[in-house]
Design a protein around this motif. Structure first.
Motif, short mmCIF file in Angstrom:
data_model
loop_
_atom_site.label_atom_id
_atom_site.label_comp_id
_atom_site.label_asym_id
_atom_site.label_seq_id
_atom_site.Cartn_x
_atom_site.Cartn_y
_atom_site.Cartn_z
N LEU A 291 0.94 -1.26 -0.13
CA LEU A 291 -0.02 0.12 0.14
C LEU A 291 0.82 1.35 -0.13
O LEU A 291 0.61 2.26 -0.53
CB LEU A 291 -0.81 0.08 1.39
CG LEU A 291 -2.40 -0.70 1.17
CD1 LEU A 291 -2.94 -0.54 2.34
CD2 LEU A 291 -3.33 -0.32 0.08
N MET A 292 1.85 1.36 0.76
CA MET A 292 2.69 2.38 0.77
C MET A 292 3.54 2.61 -0.47
O MET A 292 3.51 3.87 -0.90
CB MET A 292 3.78 2.26 2.05
CG MET A 292 4.73 3.03 2.33
SD MET A 292 5.58 3.02 3.98
CE MET A 292 6.15 1.37 3.96
N ARG A 293 4.21 1.59 -0.92
CA ARG A 293 4.83 1.94 -2.00
C ARG A 293 4.13 2.22 -3.37
O ARG A 293 4.45 3.05 -4.09
CB ARG A 293 5.71 0.62 -2.33
CG ARG A 293 6.60 0.82 -3.53
CD ARG A 293 7.38 -0.56 -3.88
NE ARG A 293 8.04 -0.46 -4.93
CZ ARG A 293 9.13 0.29 -5.41
NH1 ARG A 293 9.87 0.84 -4.53
NH2 ARG A 293 9.86 0.08 -6.68
N TYR A 294 3.00 1.50 -3.47
CA TYR A 294 2.29 1.53 -4.80
C TYR A 294 1.14 2.38 -4.85
O TYR A 294 0.68 2.98 -5.73
CB TYR A 294 1.95 0.22 -5.40
CG TYR A 294 3.10 -0.66 -5.30
CD1 TYR A 294 3.85 -0.58 -6.38
CD2 TYR A 294 3.27 -1.82 -4.48
CE1 TYR A 294 5.03 -1.24 -6.64
CE2 TYR A 294 4.44 -2.71 -4.67
CZ TYR A 294 5.30 -2.26 -5.58
OH TYR A 294 6.40 -3.21 -5.72
N PHE A 295 0.34 2.70 -3.78
CA PHE A 295 -0.80 3.14 -3.61
C PHE A 295 -0.92 4.70 -2.79
O PHE A 295 -1.17 5.66 -3.40
CB PHE A 295 -1.83 2.11 -3.06
CG PHE A 295 -1.95 1.12 -4.04
CD1 PHE A 295 -2.78 1.05 -5.17
CD2 PHE A 295 -1.53 -0.14 -3.70
CE1 PHE A 295 -2.91 0.12 -6.19
CE2 PHE A 295 -1.42 -1.30 -4.55
CZ PHE A 295 -2.14 -1.14 -5.62
N LEU A 296 -0.62 4.46 -1.43
CA LEU A 296 -0.88 5.66 -0.86
C LEU A 296 0.43 6.57 -0.79
O LEU A 296 0.21 7.93 -0.55
CB LEU A 296 -0.99 5.15 0.85
CG LEU A 296 -2.31 4.27 1.09
CD1 LEU A 296 -2.42 3.92 2.58
CD2 LEU A 296 -3.58 5.10 0.53
N LYS A 297 1.41 6.12 -1.06
CA LYS A 297 2.66 6.88 -1.21
C LYS A 297 3.25 7.64 0.02
O LYS A 297 2.46 8.10 0.69
CB LYS A 297 2.58 7.83 -2.20
CG LYS A 297 1.75 7.57 -3.43
CD LYS A 297 2.42 6.39 -4.10
CE LYS A 297 3.73 6.67 -4.80
NZ LYS A 297 4.32 5.57 -5.57
N VAL A 298 4.45 7.66 0.42
CA VAL A 298 4.89 8.39 1.29
C VAL A 298 6.23 9.05 0.79
O VAL A 298 6.79 8.70 -0.35
CB VAL A 298 5.43 7.33 2.67
CG1 VAL A 298 4.12 6.85 3.29
CG2 VAL A 298 6.21 6.58 2.16
N ASN A 299 6.76 10.18 1.46
CA ASN A 299 8.03 10.70 1.37
C ASN A 299 8.95 9.99 1.80
O ASN A 299 9.41 9.59 2.91
CB ASN A 299 8.06 12.13 2.06
CG ASN A 299 9.41 12.59 1.52
OD1 ASN A 299 10.07 12.20 0.97
ND2 ASN A 299 9.50 13.81 2.43
N VAL A 300 9.55 9.09 0.57
CA VAL A 300 10.39 7.94 0.82
C VAL A 300 11.77 8.26 1.37
O VAL A 300 12.57 7.85 1.98
CB VAL A 300 10.41 7.15 -0.38
CG1 VAL A 300 11.54 7.86 -1.57
CG2 VAL A 300 11.03 5.91 -0.30
N VAL A 301 11.99 9.82 0.71
CA VAL A 301 13.52 10.22 1.39
C VAL A 301 13.22 10.47 2.72
O VAL A 301 14.27 10.51 3.58
CB VAL A 301 13.67 11.81 0.68
CG1 VAL A 301 14.76 12.33 1.56
CG2 VAL A 301 13.90 11.24 -0.55
N GLY A 302 12.17 11.08 3.56
CA GLY A 302 11.85 11.10 4.64
C GLY A 302 12.00 9.89 5.49
O GLY A 302 12.49 9.67 6.57
N VAL A 303 11.53 8.72 4.89
CA VAL A 303 11.54 7.36 5.57
C VAL A 303 12.98 7.02 5.54
O VAL A 303 13.46 6.76 6.64
CB VAL A 303 10.75 6.47 4.57
CG1 VAL A 303 11.09 5.07 4.99
CG2 VAL A 303 9.31 6.70 4.55
#
Lengths: 539, 397, 139, 271, 330
Positions: free
Chosen positions: E220-232
């Motif tokens: 969900l996080m990677r493909y759908f909801l999206k998060v600021n991956v740099v922040g992660v």
């Protein structure tokens, strides 16, 4: 004794789908025909085992000591500290279910508690409750349950419905061996005197008299002499085997079953004839007159006590090495336990065949050689004159004993011998032989008379594979290298596939063996006429 | 059952290892192609499909030929094929595997291969081809494996394979028909624009496939204890004979249409293939080899006396197979591109890398075939010869 | 412990793997990449709009979703011929990675690459799209 | 705010339904902060048409240079690589002789000068293109304005379209095109391609969207290349077609090519 | 019932993370404290569990022998299934750990008319197990890019191969699909196969639901909801360098994912998941079958009561003499 079930009744009763009720809520039902009589006070007393009393498993009261629960839990704690296998196997099962339909008792009974995983869970549930934090906290949700009298009875019932055959362990991704759990379970039950007489009786006899059957020295000798007479009738050769002979090269040990009843006695005659033909300097022992070890089905300690005699006798007689006869659990013990218990056998020499000069490097520690290894080596070196056509009336298949297959790995030697002594040999389906072989259904001390339903259910899988080759190739003889098999499979064959006999490999060896100075043979060792010479075999 | 493929003689393992080495070489060559681009092949703007697609086309035929066993066995209850129908099905699996691999190595952007599924265009023949091919692979693997499994268990074939088997009959026809449509539906490619294309494809398939199968059956008999049976082999020989004649007949129709009508673009490719065009004649020797072999094979096959001698039958089948392999695995596809739609002649010849990759794909397919045949034959042999199996004793020597 | 030697070797391997991240970063200066917005065009737009956050969509959205936006953009432009993007605040942009995105972010190395390198992501955009000419030549 | 997430979540087909449902439930947990609408439209200056077409009048090209200019305009605008060899060749617009452009229509008695005369050829943007029909991924497709479009992002490089095109209009990137491009002389506003995809003339779809004529048309001598909507009776194309006798390449194949050639140069009174 | 409780527990964990982060804003707790604690529990717990096993002796050599023993020189030993030396044991363990050798043997027994028990090979569990464990491993390796500043090329290679198929943006990982499918299969078979359902405990369902939750939240996080991956990565690198930072606006789904992983790590040492370490210690697999060649010492071996020959002869001397069997004392 309960009315025995008929084959079709057994078949119809099999249902592999488990009941709706969770197994923890399913109380154990001690069914007649499915269990053996409880150990008698006399037997336990001889062995010095605790809580010796006469009791009946089908009665409500098992005459247990007040503090039986503490005894069991202390016993468990003790064993968890002694056996990594036990501790580990309590912890790492993921209940994948791969073992479920590998057990002959499950295949033959459909009783879900005969699935190896569930048999182990019977104990794991108690282990969790008393020895793990999650189990203590979560209780039933954590798969844990209190140890109460019903649980104890369930243990007894199901740990004496396991033949410790290790077939499940072959398929388990972590090698969890239900035999180890059953062994521990039986040890704990024995702390309360909860053995069965069919084990305790032979074990006590073995302790006092040297063999399970309680044959006294002179009886052993006279039994052998009966066989010698028969041998003379068949071959015209008179054999004089030595007993308790000091200075012999080799001590020969075989299960006492071979001395007592058909068809084991024919195998025994085979040994006698072979050794005579070779002119072997060997001896029988009346003291170490038992290769098998029913102590192994009781407790580690009892097993060690019974096993002691073999090395002690070898030392006393001053032999160079020991030769062992055809037997299943005997070889599991000799291979995996004996040296650790009662070794080192540094007073013996590394076994060397006096006939071929072959040194048995694989037995250089225990100094004990399996007779199949010994005979295969002889045949390989052309030391035996064999006439396989004498076995032409036999259409043979070979049954691997669980213990020699999965606790040792002696697979090729007997097959090599069989291929050289008979012309009609057919393998059973590959998923039922070698390391995947099925138990006869009566191993680990369960071959009593009163648990016939259990034995026939447990024997179904093996017998079914025999029936397959019987129907397909006309197999009429089941060869094996195990004394229990010879007794148990005879019954099981009569029950499931009449027309198939049971034989030890060395009976067939002796029948094929052309001996020096023998008269033309007219019958085999069983007194049955030999197949017509030169005639077409029934291939 | 897969474990059967993990035990075998030294020869078996040497063979598997050999194939693995070839697959390794092919993979290395493919990585080179992947990095360089398809320019590393002999293909060009004018001949934009080459050896890979030609092999794919040929192998679709080999795959489809399984139906020549399935129809007699399942539809006509021709029991003689009962023993080898599995060989046909597994040959189909191996052939389709190679087909898929050949398409894969021919892709300019293989990482986008899933676009065919994600963004399908239903009126593209290639979309249908990918569907029918993967379906055919699944069908044969499923039917073959399930039935073999049942045989190993010693129980009747599971009933659900029956409808699937019937389905596999039209399906086999469809894979080759659809593959023919890849070519037959293109305007401006007169050589392919022919109504008998699909029929020709099927005819050549039903000759080449059974010929290969027959040779495999003979080989299997030689190196294992499994014998397909004389009658089965003879029947296969008959099938090859009929199919080969039909195939050549259909080719003759093409010639007639092209040359009697005398329409230049219909004649051009034939001219290029058999006579050379504008001084270009790279394929002429190959095509004549094919023709000669076709004649040889037919003149052998047509006589039952010759056919009955298995050695000669084998020779005829080799001739048939090679003839058709050249015709379809080379001439048919390359020929369609020459001359180009703008009437230029650009010739094509595969490069070394292209051949190495082709070899790798064939090795992979043969590996699949080896493994599947090993499993099938082990099961069959174990069922038929339970007597003294070779034990470890003999193996040690 | 019994068979202690082997068990300890095994445990050491386990410990090594389980704590690998902690060791592998020793001696590396880890800093969060700050994509640079320092280009003349961005400055100009910021001045014009009087705010910092001037991209086609808000910064937070772009950080998480730019790849998806680009994916949608390419389909929109190429497949539907819709080449005008209307942002959530109503501004209009020509849909073009090369001509719109990179027009502002003419510093690919200080903008795109910083995070992509940090995350070890290698988008294949630049297989086709031409990166703007920057100090230090072609990317 | 308009919520049109369908556009956004069109990912990959798999799990789409479950994904969308799940997202609608927990949609607020991503760090985008807010749901985002995706809205786009055609540029207002886009040149509209029902079917674009072009008339090629070679008589207007007086010199070789006139032709080269056109080719250069196209190839430079679109960063078409110049491999310098026929094997790797990529071309969107090029010339060939009458015999090859109109195969089967040459006569042995054709004027020598005519025989050698170069004709500009390119994609015909057919009414019923064979290439789009066979493309398994919709990477090439016909736009509503008649342009046969290429989506380089989607092309899997199967080259079926090349086999299907009767006009040889399509080129494949057999190698990385950047190796054959002068990287210092690129059109920075247009991408290059990656290796392994097919490309061809797109009637300068990117210029049409800006209200411009195709690059070749701009670079050609007046009247040499006429571009417009063939459905519009008042378009330049229609006017040019009305003026003179034109032929198309291989009309008999039924693809309906939309490039018309004025043969012979002189104006005739058709009909 | 136990399945439902397990499912509910995982749902509760998800809700807990949501409430904790979104409701109470405890990003520091969920982003730093819990992960550290979980890792500590995991490492210490894992080591402790192994040490605990290690302290229990292996008194006897009890390998399950699945092939021909070492015997006469002309009989071919199965050196892997019945090893007599270290090399064979290593090979056996390698096959067991990496390819699930024993499970590969799996059969299915069916009772048919006849009666006849038919055995078919049953490799589904083996395949799903392999797929699950291998994809899990690859996914773990891939995640190293969040924990290592200069991502090693090997990790990059794994990632590139995993995302070979250019599907979507960000690219779809093939292992994500296979992983979820395998977990689902393993879960469904627990419901579908009656015997397996019968033996399943909450301890079997819970990890599956938990892992499914981790997989789903990750997807969900990677493909759908999206998060600021740099922040992660900012956060994860903070963890990896003991310099914790909690970036703003990471998206609750990330915390859900991280929390479920933390729970898995913390749960690991107390659960059946320890089979990963336990398999190495299994005495039926990691011992060579050489107990007839070399004496194996039982550390707690103790003397036992035996019935000596002397006692025996005393019991039977007269009978032995009468039968002509030699005796020690006349």
């Amino acid at each position: 004794m309960a009315k025995e079930m008929k084959p079709n009744e057994i078949i119809q009763s099999i249902n592999y789908t488990p009941p709706a009720k969770p197994w923890m809520e399913l109380p154990v039902e001690i069914k007649p025909g499915m269990f053996c009589w409880g150990a008698k006070a006399k037997s336990l007393n001889i062995l010095g085992l605790p809580n010796a009393r006469d009791w009946n498993p089908s009665h409500e009261d098992w005459k247990l000591p007040e503090n039986w629960k503490d005894t069991v839990l202390e016993g468990m704690a003790d064993r968890l500290k002694k056996y990594r296998s036990f501790k580990l196997f309590m912890d790492i099962c993921v209940r994948c279910g791969a073992c479920a339909d590998k057990c002959h008792f499950f295949l033959g009974s459909g009783d879900p508690k005969n699935m190896p995983v569930l048999r182990a869970e019977l104990m794991r549930s108690v282990y969790r409750r008393y020895f793990t934090t999650p189990g203590k906290l979560l209780g039933k949700l954590g798969g844990a349950r209190d140890l109460d009298i019903n649980v104890l009875k369930e243990w007894w019932y199901y740990f004496f419905q396991c033949t410790e055959c290790r077939r499940c362990s072959v398929f388990c991704p972590y090698g969890i061996d239900t035999a180890e759990i059953t062994i521990m379970g039986r040890e704990m039950l024995n702390l309360l005197g909860l053995n069965i007489e069919w084990i305790a009786g032979p074990a006590s006899a073995c302790y006092m008299k040297g063999n399970h059957l309680g044959l006294e020295p002179h009886t052993i000798k006279s039994n052998v002499e009966f066989m010698l007479d028969d041998i003379e009738t068949v071959t015209g050769i008179k054999i004089d085997p030595p007993f308790n002979k000091k200075g012999a090269d080799i001590l020969f040990v075989t299960p006492s079953g071979d001395l007592f009843a058909d068809p084991g006695t024919y195998t025994c005659m085979g040994y006698l004839m072979l050794f005579h033909e070779l002119g072997l300097n060997y001896t029988w022992s009346t003291y170490a007159s038992e290769g098998g070890n029913f102590g192994f089905f009781t407790s580690n300690e009892t097993a060690k006590r019974l096993n002691y005699k073999i090395y002690a006798e070898a030392k006393r007689l001053g032999v160079k090495w020991i030769l062992g006869g055809e037997c299943g659990h005997m070889w599991r013990v000799l291979n995996q336990y004996m040296d650790t218990w009662n070794g080192p056998a540094d007073f013996l020499e590394v076994p060397r065949s006096p006939i071929t000069g072959t040194v048995f490097e694989n037995a250089k520690g225990t100094k004990m050689v399996h007779i199949a290894e010994f005979t295969a080596d002889l045949i390989r070196h052309g030391k035996l004159k064999l006439d396989p056509s004498r076995n032409d009336d036999l259409v043979v298949t070979y049954h691997d004993s669980c213990n020699t297959a999965r606790g040792m790995g002696i697979l090729e030697e007997p097959r090599y011998i069989i291929r050289n002594i008979c012309n009609n040999f057919y393998e059973m389906p590959e998923d039922t032989i070698r390391e995947k072989t099925f138990c006869c259904g009566s191993g680990s001390g369960l071959n009593a008379g009163e648990d016939m339903d259990l034995r026939m259910k447990g024997g179904l899988a093996r017998a079914n594979a025999v029936r397959y080759v019987q129907q397909r190739y006309g197999v009429n003889m089941l060869a094996n290298i195990c004394a229990i098999d010879r007794a148990a499979l005879t019954t099981s064959m009569n029950y499931w596939c009449p027309g198939v006999g049971v034989t030890g490999v060395h009976e067939m060896v002796a029948n094929a063996l052309v001996m020096k100075g023998e008269k033309p043979r007219e019958t085999n060792l069983r007194g049955e006429p030999l197949p017509a010479k030169g005639g077409e075999g029934n291939v | 059952m897969l474990d059967k493929a993990l035990t075998g003689s030294k020869l078996y393992w040497a063979w598997v290892l050999f194939l693995l080495v070839l697959v390794g070489i092919g993979t290395a060559a493919y990585i080179k192609q992947f990095n360089y681009g398809l320019g590393i092949t002999g293909m060009s703007r004018d001949v934009s499909w080459g050896f890979y697609i030609a092999q794919f086309t040929f192998l679709v035929g080999v795959a489809a030929s399984a139906v020549m066993l399935v129809i007699p066995y399942y539809l006509h209850n021709y029991k003689t094929f009962g023993r080898i129908v599995i060989l046909g099905e597994f040959l189909a699996v191996s052939a389709v595997t190679m087909c898929i691999l050949f398409i894969f190595v021919d892709m300019g952007q293989p990482m986008r291969i899933m676009n065919v599924v994600l963004h399908p265009r239903p009126n593209s023949v290639m979309f249908w081809d990918s569907l029918v091919l993967s379906g055919y692979l699944a069908l044969n693997l499923l039917i073959g494996w399930a039935n073999l499994h049942a045989e190993k268990m010693g129980v009747p074939h599971p009933s659900w394979t029956k409808p699937l088997t019937y389905l596999s009959v039209p399906w086999a026809v469809s894979i080759h028909t659809v593959t023919a449509f890849l070519y037959a539906g293109l305007p401006g490619r007169a050589f392919w624009l022919s109504a008998v294309m699909a029929a020709r494809f099927l005819a050549s398939a039903f000759a080449a496939g059974p010929a290969l199968l027959l040779l495999l059956a003979l080989l299997v008999r030689k190196i294992t204890r499994f014998d397909a049976g004389k009658e089965a082999i003879q029947t296969l020989g008959k099938i090859v004979t009929y199919a080969m004649f039909v195939n050549v007949f259909l080719l003759g129709l093409e010639f007639f249409t092209a040359f009697y009508s005398h329409i230049p673009e219909h004649m051009a490719s034939f001219k290029y293939l058999y006579m050379g065009l504008d001084g270009h004649n790279k394929l002429v020797p190959l095509m004549w080899t094919s023709s000669v072999l076709a004649v040889v094979s037919m003149s052998m096959l047509v006589f039952p006396q010759i056919r009955r001698k298995e050695k000669l039958l084998a020779v005829a089948c080799v001739a048939t197979f090679i003839s058709l392999w050249i015709d379809k695995g080379f001439g048919l596809v390359i020929g369609g591109f020459i001359p180009s739609p703008m009437d230029h002649v650009t010739e094509y010849w595969p490069t070394g890398i292209e051949l190495l990759i082709t070899m790798g794909v064939y090795a992979a397919g043969i590996l699949v075939l080896t493994v599947l045949y090993k499993v099938a034959i082990s099961v069959k042999v174990a069922n038929e010869y339970p007597a003294p199996l070779k034990g470890a004793v003999e193996e040690a020597h | 412990m019994y068979n202690g030697g082997k068990i300890i070797i095994g445990l050491a391997i386990f410990l090594g793997i389980a704590t690998l991240p902690f060791f592998s970063n020793i001696g590396t200066a880890v800093k969060r990449p700050e994509p640079s917005l320092d280009t003349p065009v961005i400055k100009e737009v910021q001045a014009q709009l009087g705010r910092k956050d001037v991209c086609v969509e808000p910064k937070a959205f772009m950080q998480a979703n730019h790849m998806r936006l680009l994916n949608e953009w390419r389909d929109s432009a190429l497949r539907q011929n819709k080449r005008l993007y209307i942002s959530s605040d109503g501004r209009k942009f020509t849909i073009s990675l090369q001509n719109t995105c990179m027009h502002c972010h003419s510093n690919k190395k200080e903008f795109c690459d910083r995070c992509h390198n940090y995350m070890a992501v290698k988008p294949y955009c630049w297989d086709c799209h031409i990166a703007p000419k920057e100090r230090g030549g072609q990317s | 705010m308009k919520i049109d997430r369908r556009q956004f979540f069109k990912v990959a087909g798999w799990g789409a339904a479950a994904g969308v449902t799940a997202m609608n439930v927990v949609g607020r947990f991503g760090s985008g902060g807010r749901a985002q609408a995706f809205e786009s439209m055609e540029t207002p200056e886009t040149v509209k048409a029902k079917q674009f077409a072009m008339v090629v009048d070679m008589s207007k090209f007086k010199t070789k240079d006139d032709i080269q200019k056109v080719i250069y305009a196209c190839h430079h605008t679109h960063n078409v690589p110049n491999w310098g060899n026929p094997k790797d060749e990529v071309k969107w617009i090029w010339t060939d002789t009458y015999k090859h452009v109109f195969p089967g229509q040459e006569s042995p008695f054709l004027d020598e000068a005519f025989k050698e005369m170069p004709f500009l050829v390119m994609c015909n943007h057919c009414d019923h293109p064979a290439c789009t029909r066979v493309c398994p991924t919709k990477a090439t497709f016909k736009r509503p304005d008649g342009i046969v479009m290429m989506d380089y992002h989607r092309c899997i490089g199967c080259r079926f379209c090349m086999a299907a095109c009767p006009f040889g209009a399509r080129s494949f990137n057999w190698r990385d095109p950047r190796l054959a491009l002068n990287m210092n002389d690129l059109n920075m506003e247009y991408p290059t391609r990656t290796k392994g995809v097919v490309e061809k003339c797109t009637f300068c779809d990117e210029r049409i969207a800006q209200g411009k004529q195709p690059a070749c048309v701009e670079a050609a001598p007046a009247g040499g290349l006429v571009f417009g909507d063939i459905d519009d009776p008042n378009s330049d194309v229609r006017k040019a077609l009305a003026r003179t006798y034109t032929i198309r390449r291989k009309p008999e194949l039924g693809t309906g090519p939309n490039i018309y050639y004025v043969i012979g140069g002189g104006e005739t009174n058709a009909g | 019932m136990s399945a439902f409780v397990s499912f509910a527990a995982v749902v509760a964990l998800v809700l807990l993370a949501i409430l904790g982060v979104k409701g109470a804003g405890l990003t520091g707790l969920f982003g730093v404290a819990i992960p550290y604690a979980a890792l500590a529990i995991f490492i210490v717990g894992f080591l402790a569990r192994i040490v605990k096993w290690g302290r229990v002796p292996v008194p006897f050599r009890i390998p399950t022998t699945c092939g021909q023993q070492k015997s006469l020189p002309w009989i071919k030993q199965n050196k892997i299934e019945n090893p007599s030396g270290t090399l064979g044991v290593l090979a056996r363990m390698f096959l067991e750990v990496f390819f699930f050798r024993s499970l590969f043997r799996n059969l299915k027994g069916e009772l048919r008319e006849g009666p006849k028990i038919a055995y078919g090979s049953d490799k589904w569990l083996w395949m799903a197990g392999l797929a699950f464990h291998w994809t899990f491993l690859i996914i773990l390796i891939r995640h190293l890019r969040f924990f290592i500043f200069n991502v090693p090329p090997a990790v990059g290679l794994v990632e590139r191969l995993d995302s070979f198929l250019q599907i979507g943006a960000p690219l779809l990982y093939i292992t994500d699909v296979v992983f979820l499918a395998a977990v689902l299969f393993l879960l469904i078979r627990r419901f579908y196969i009656p015997q397996v359902k019968y033996i399943s405990l909450a301890a079997d369902y819970f990890p599956l639901f938990l892992i499914l939750g981790i997989g789903c939240s990750g997807v969900l996080m990677r493909y759908f909801l999206k998060v600021n991956v740099v922040g992660v990565k900012n956060l994860t690198m903070g963890l990896a360098t003991f310099n914790p930072v909690v970036p703003q606006g990471l998206g609750t789904i990330f915390y859900v994912h991280l929390f479920l992983i933390s729970v898995l790590f913390a749960y690991f040492p107390f659960s059946k998941l320890m089979h990963s370490g336990g398999v190495f210690l299994s005495p039926t697999r990691n011992l060579s079958n050489n107990s007839r060649i070399v004496r194996h010492i039982n550390p707690w071996n103790y003397p036992v009561h035996v019935h000596t020959y002397e006692e025996y002869e005393n019991d039977f001397r007269e009978k032995m003499k009468a039968a002509g069997i030699p005796v020690e004392k006349e």
